[in-house]
Design a protein around this motif. Structure first.
Motif, PDB file in Angstrom:
ATOM      1  N   ARG A 150      64.855  32.030  58.145  1.00  0.00           N
ATOM      2  CA  ARG A 150      65.729  32.862  57.499  1.00  0.00           C
ATOM      3  C   ARG A 150      66.467  34.352  58.001  1.00  0.00           C
ATOM      4  O   ARG A 150      67.102  34.651  58.256  1.00  0.00           O
ATOM      5  CB  ARG A 150      65.158  33.284  55.932  1.00  0.00           C
ATOM      6  CG  ARG A 150      65.504  31.429  54.431  1.00  0.00           C
ATOM      7  CD  ARG A 150      64.736  32.400  53.634  1.00  0.00           C
ATOM      8  NE  ARG A 150      64.678  31.625  52.306  1.00  0.00           N
ATOM      9  CZ  ARG A 150      63.565  31.729  51.407  1.00  0.00           C
ATOM     10  NH1 ARG A 150      63.259  32.425  51.188  1.00  0.00           N
ATOM     11  NH2 ARG A 150      64.465  30.724  50.752  1.00  0.00           N
ATOM     12  N   LEU A 151      64.965  34.574  58.672  1.00  0.00           N
ATOM     13  CA  LEU A 151      65.374  35.501  59.425  1.00  0.00           C
ATOM     14  C   LEU A 151      65.954  35.753  60.850  1.00  0.00           C
ATOM     15  O   LEU A 151      67.198  36.419  60.875  1.00  0.00           O
ATOM     16  CB  LEU A 151      63.830  36.474  60.072  1.00  0.00           C
ATOM     17  CG  LEU A 151      63.170  37.260  58.541  1.00  0.00           C
ATOM     18  CD1 LEU A 151      61.542  37.121  59.485  1.00  0.00           C
ATOM     19  CD2 LEU A 151      63.793  38.390  58.691  1.00  0.00           C
ATOM     20  N   HIS A 185      54.805  37.528  55.051  1.00  0.00           N
ATOM     21  CA  HIS A 185      55.903  38.097  54.197  1.00  0.00           C
ATOM     22  C   HIS A 185      56.624  36.702  53.531  1.00  0.00           C
ATOM     23  O   HIS A 185      56.924  37.079  52.361  1.00  0.00           O
ATOM     24  CB  HIS A 185      56.752  38.185  55.713  1.00  0.00           C
ATOM     25  CG  HIS A 185      57.723  39.102  54.717  1.00  0.00           C
ATOM     26  ND1 HIS A 185      57.704  39.670  54.222  1.00  0.00           N
ATOM     27  CD2 HIS A 185      58.941  38.610  54.825  1.00  0.00           C
ATOM     28  CE1 HIS A 185      58.923  40.338  54.378  1.00  0.00           C
ATOM     29  NE2 HIS A 185      59.850  39.996  54.253  1.00  0.00           N
ATOM     30  N   VAL A 189      57.057  38.090  49.558  1.00  0.00           N
ATOM     31  CA  VAL A 189      58.403  37.856  50.065  1.00  0.00           C
ATOM     32  C   VAL A 189      59.751  36.795  49.219  1.00  0.00           C
ATOM     33  O   VAL A 189      60.119  37.332  48.832  1.00  0.00           O
ATOM     34  CB  VAL A 189      58.649  39.493  49.923  1.00  0.00           C
ATOM     35  CG1 VAL A 189      59.962  40.660  49.760  1.00  0.00           C
ATOM     36  CG2 VAL A 189      57.792  41.076  50.194  1.00  0.00           C
ATOM     37  N   ALA A 196      62.496  37.608  47.524  1.00  0.00           N
ATOM     38  CA  ALA A 196      63.022  38.808  47.000  1.00  0.00           C
ATOM     39  C   ALA A 196      63.550  39.723  47.527  1.00  0.00           C
ATOM     40  O   ALA A 196      63.113  40.857  47.894  1.00  0.00           O
ATOM     41  CB  ALA A 196      61.193  39.362  46.391  1.00  0.00           C
ATOM     42  N   CYS A 200      63.353  43.631  49.618  1.00  0.00           N
ATOM     43  CA  CYS A 200      62.606  43.373  51.008  1.00  0.00           C
ATOM     44  C   CYS A 200      63.275  43.904  52.630  1.00  0.00           C
ATOM     45  O   CYS A 200      63.978  44.264  52.051  1.00  0.00           O
ATOM     46  CB  CYS A 200      63.592  41.719  51.876  1.00  0.00           C
ATOM     47  SG  CYS A 200      62.845  41.656  53.579  1.00  0.00           S
ATOM     48  N   LEU A 202      62.861  44.316  55.276  1.00  0.00           N
ATOM     49  CA  LEU A 202      63.546  43.296  56.082  1.00  0.00           C
ATOM     50  C   LEU A 202      65.186  43.064  55.948  1.00  0.00           C
ATOM     51  O   LEU A 202      66.085  42.420  57.341  1.00  0.00           O
ATOM     52  CB  LEU A 202      63.143  42.021  56.842  1.00  0.00           C
ATOM     53  CG  LEU A 202      61.435  42.092  57.557  1.00  0.00           C
ATOM     54  CD1 LEU A 202      60.989  41.512  57.774  1.00  0.00           C
ATOM     55  CD2 LEU A 202      61.512  43.016  58.411  1.00  0.00           C
ATOM     56  N   ALA A 203      65.339  43.527  54.709  1.00  0.00           N
ATOM     57  CA  ALA A 203      66.963  42.340  54.629  1.00  0.00           C
ATOM     58  C   ALA A 203      68.108  42.999  55.641  1.00  0.00           C
ATOM     59  O   ALA A 203      69.238  42.542  55.683  1.00  0.00           O
ATOM     60  CB  ALA A 203      67.384  43.428  53.057  1.00  0.00           C
ATOM     61  N   TYR A 208      69.651  35.743  56.699  1.00  0.00           N
ATOM     62  CA  TYR A 208      70.612  35.039  55.337  1.00  0.00           C
ATOM     63  C   TYR A 208      70.764  35.979  54.374  1.00  0.00           C
ATOM     64  O   TYR A 208      71.468  35.540  53.767  1.00  0.00           O
ATOM     65  CB  TYR A 208      68.772  34.938  55.474  1.00  0.00           C
ATOM     66  CG  TYR A 208      68.546  33.873  53.679  1.00  0.00           C
ATOM     67  CD1 TYR A 208      68.742  32.761  53.622  1.00  0.00           C
ATOM     68  CD2 TYR A 208      68.714  34.787  52.673  1.00  0.00           C
ATOM     69  CE1 TYR A 208      68.535  31.371  51.821  1.00  0.00           C
ATOM     70  CE2 TYR A 208      68.432  33.957  51.073  1.00  0.00           C
ATOM     71  CZ  TYR A 208      68.827  32.888  51.016  1.00  0.00           C
ATOM     72  OH  TYR A 208      68.998  31.897  49.897  1.00  0.00           O
ATOM     73  N   ARG A 209      70.257  36.953  54.548  1.00  0.00           N
ATOM     74  CA  ARG A 209      70.571  38.292  54.031  1.00  0.00           C
ATOM     75  C   ARG A 209      72.083  38.513  53.687  1.00  0.00           C
ATOM     76  O   ARG A 209      73.070  38.253  53.562  1.00  0.00           O
ATOM     77  CB  ARG A 209      69.888  39.258  53.826  1.00  0.00           C
ATOM     78  CG  ARG A 209      70.077  40.408  52.327  1.00  0.00           C
ATOM     79  CD  ARG A 209      70.003  39.785  51.436  1.00  0.00           C
ATOM     80  NE  ARG A 209      70.226  41.349  50.567  1.00  0.00           N
ATOM     81  CZ  ARG A 209      70.209  41.065  49.479  1.00  0.00           C
ATOM     82  NH1 ARG A 209      70.791  39.615  48.574  1.00  0.00           N
ATOM     83  NH2 ARG A 209      70.362  42.016  48.072  1.00  0.00           N
TER      84      ARG A 209
HETATM   85  S1  SF4 Z   1      65.521  39.550  52.917  1.00  0.00           S
HETATM   86 FE1  SF4 Z   1      65.700  37.728  52.207  1.00  0.00          FE
HETATM   87  S2  SF4 Z   1      65.778  36.074  53.267  1.00  0.00           S
HETATM   88 FE2  SF4 Z   1      65.185  37.911  54.787  1.00  0.00          FE
HETATM   89  S3  SF4 Z   1      63.320  37.856  54.926  1.00  0.00           S
HETATM   90 FE3  SF4 Z   1      63.714  39.253  53.267  1.00  0.00          FE
HETATM   91  S4  SF4 Z   1      63.066  37.932  51.846  1.00  0.00           S
HETATM   92 FE4  SF4 Z   1      63.596  36.371  53.392  1.00  0.00          FE
END
Ligand code: SF4
Length: 213
Positions: A150-151, A185, A189, A196, A200, A202-203, A208-209
């Protein structure tokens, strides 16, 4: 703008280190052998459940020689609640037998040797190598696989591909720590079903975000 994983990797690792400064395995163990057994039991099972089971099991059988005093059926009774108990009992006993016969009763300390143990897959070998012996390794479990994809840290369709990608993207001295960061993580999260993202940290760095705003 094209997503650039290399620009983000450092920032992602820095943020994860700040979020989870105490990230370490949740499994209880007091020797490489106990860790090996706990990791085998943890497949498709929570660490909390494994810790309950091993508290009882290790009180009586926490070395390969004492484990081999148990029949498969006897061991299955100890580990029943971890699920997949037949396979797990078989793996624990065959690994214990190999440790006795090939390694003089001591869990071997290299990744190559760990992978020769019957019933020990690559993920288990990586965890034992990294956690019990301080080696540099990234064990890719379900959380690491999902969060890395995802990251955009490392993308791949198999754990092996993601492991290779992470090893390329992350400096070797951070492999083991990163393994724990990604697991934590994923648990806290970046859940499998409903990540979430709104909460997050890291968003802003997450592929993915960016694709699912
Ligand atoms: S933004 Fe969403 S998909 Fe990306 S690491 Fe954070 S929780 Fe996971």
């Amino acid at each position: 703008m094209r997503y650039n994983v290399h620009m983000n990797t450092q920032e992602i690792l820095k943020t994860l280190a700040e979020l989870y400064p105490d990230a370490k395995p949740a499994l209880h163990f007091s020797s490489p052998y106990e860790l090996l057994v706990a990791v085998i039991l943890s497949a498709q099972c929570t660490d909390e459940r494994v810790n309950k089971v091993t508290a009882v099991l290790f009180a009586e059988h926490n070395t390969p020689s004492s484990m081999l005093q148990l029949s498969a059926q006897e061991l299955e009774r100890y580990i029943y609640s971890c699920g997949f108990y037949r396979n797990k009992a078989a793996h624990i006993l065959s690994a214990s037998r190999d440790i006795m016969e090939k390694y003089g009763g001591e869990v071997p300390s290299t990744l190559e040797e760990l992978q020769t143990l019957a019933g020990v897959g690559r993920k288990t070998a990586n965890v034992v190598y990294s956690v019990a012996f301080g080696g540099d390794a990234i064990a890719v479990d379900t959380h690491v696989f999902r969060v890395a994809n995802r990251l955009g840290l490392a993308e791949g369709k198999t754990p092996e591909a993601v492991e290779r990608g992470l090893m390329q993207a992350i400096p070797q001295n951070l492999w083991s720590a990163s393994h724990h960061y990604l697991i934590w993580h994923g648990r806290r999260v970046c859940h499998s079903q409903r990540p979430a993202c709104g909460e997050c940290a890291l968003a802003p760095l997450c592929k993915y975000r960016k694709q699912h705003p």
